[in-house]
Design a protein around this motif. Structure first.
Motif, short mmCIF file in Angstrom:
data_model
loop_
_atom_site.label_atom_id
_atom_site.label_comp_id
_atom_site.label_asym_id
_atom_site.label_seq_id
_atom_site.Cartn_x
_atom_site.Cartn_y
_atom_site.Cartn_z
N ASN A 45 -5.12 4.37 -10.64
CA ASN A 45 -6.42 4.99 -10.36
C ASN A 45 -6.32 6.51 -10.31
OD1 ASN A 45 -7.51 2.44 -10.18
ND2 ASN A 45 -7.51 2.37 -7.94
N LYS A 46 -5.26 7.02 -9.71
CA LYS A 46 -5.13 8.47 -9.56
C LYS A 46 -4.77 9.14 -10.88
CE LYS A 46 -6.36 8.57 -5.31
NZ LYS A 46 -6.87 7.21 -5.21
N PRO A 82 0.83 -1.21 0.00
CA PRO A 82 0.00 0.00 0.00
C PRO A 82 0.86 1.26 0.00
CG PRO A 82 -0.86 -1.60 1.56
CD PRO A 82 0.47 -2.13 1.09
N GLU A 114 -2.83 2.26 -6.99
CA GLU A 114 -3.17 3.63 -6.61
C GLU A 114 -2.72 4.62 -7.68
OE1 GLU A 114 -5.54 5.13 -4.70
OE2 GLU A 114 -4.66 4.19 -2.91
N THR A 157 -3.94 10.57 -2.71
CA THR A 157 -4.32 10.27 -1.34
C THR A 157 -3.09 10.30 -0.45
OG1 THR A 157 -5.27 8.61 0.16
CG2 THR A 157 -4.13 7.78 -1.79
N PRO A 160 -2.02 5.51 2.71
CA PRO A 160 -1.90 4.27 1.94
C PRO A 160 -3.00 3.28 2.28
CG PRO A 160 -0.26 4.33 3.70
CD PRO A 160 -0.93 5.67 3.69
N SER A 161 -3.68 2.78 1.25
CA SER A 161 -4.73 1.79 1.47
C SER A 161 -4.73 0.70 0.40
CB SER A 161 -6.11 2.47 1.48
OG SER A 161 -6.37 3.12 0.25
N ARG A 162 -4.28 1.03 -0.83
CA ARG A 162 -4.22 0.06 -1.92
C ARG A 162 -2.77 -0.12 -2.36
NH1 ARG A 162 -8.48 3.49 -3.34
NH2 ARG A 162 -10.56 2.50 -3.38
#
Length: 204
Positions: free
Chosen positions: A83-84, A51, A80, A70, A73-75
């Motif tokens: 997606n971003k 992540p 990430e 973001t 950190p989560s993914r």
């Protein structure tokens, strides 16, 4: 020429180049006939699969075109960034969606954030003074509101006072607003910035 900013995360140029390629592919696939596929984790190192917090920023002719990310950190980092990149190109409501005609003048910057570090600061002026000696990224949080500015903003020639006031503006606060409940966190980034056309030429 590529611009690299070091951070304690020690992402090397090869890893950052991979992230730029992920961002470019995500943007390019939007204009193709096939689906936009997320990166396959098994193609990347375990470090890149962890992540990660990141921002992807787009500029067209040196003017901001979109920036999404973001700080938490989560993914997996590679997911990430994918997606971003899509969000920056087509979902940032401040701008019209990126068009294919803009690609030749497009620059992509990927910034991977270090962990946020609490900073004991008790006033607006104390934060300004701290930033005179530490050109870092800053997140301000007060109750349910937060605002963040990346270290790359320093490249724009802002003063510490302007940096803090821009943070306050993003949060919707008055320029010199401060509160006993204000939380300040700082961070650095590993970053790489290149022209879209240069990234594309490496693979086509």
């Amino acid at each position: 020429m590529a611009i690299i900013t070091a951070s304690p995360l020690t992402y090397n140029k090869g890893e950052l180049t991979q992230l730029l390629d992920i961002a470019r592919n995500a943007i390019q696939d939007h204009f193709s006939d096939h689906s936009i596929d997320a990166p396959r984790l098994e193609h990347y190192t375990r470090k890149m699969q962890q992540p990660g917090a990141c921002f992807v920023t787009l500029e067209v002719n040196n003017e901001l075109q979109g920036s999404m990310g973001t700080p938490f950190p989560s993914r997996p980092l590679v997911i990430e960034v994918h997606n971003k990149a899509i969000a920056s190109a087509y979902e940032d409501r401040r701008f019209m969606p990126l068009s294919e005609e803009q690609l030749d003048d497009l620059t992509i910057e990927v910034e991977v954030l270090s962990p946020l570090e609490p900073l004991e600061i008790d006033s607006h002026q104390a934060l300004v003074e701290y930033l005179r000696h530490h050109r870092v990224g800053v997140m301000l949080m007060d109750r349910q509101t937060q605002a963040i500015i990346l270290p790359s903003r320093w490249k724009k020639g802002v003063t510490p006072e302007q940096f803090v006031q821009q943070l306050k503006q993003k949060a919707g606060w008055a320029p010199h607003y401060w509160s006993p409940t204000m939380v300040v966190k700082t961070f650095t980034t590993s970053a790489l910035k290149e022209k879209y056309a240069k990234i594309r030429s490496k693979y086509f």
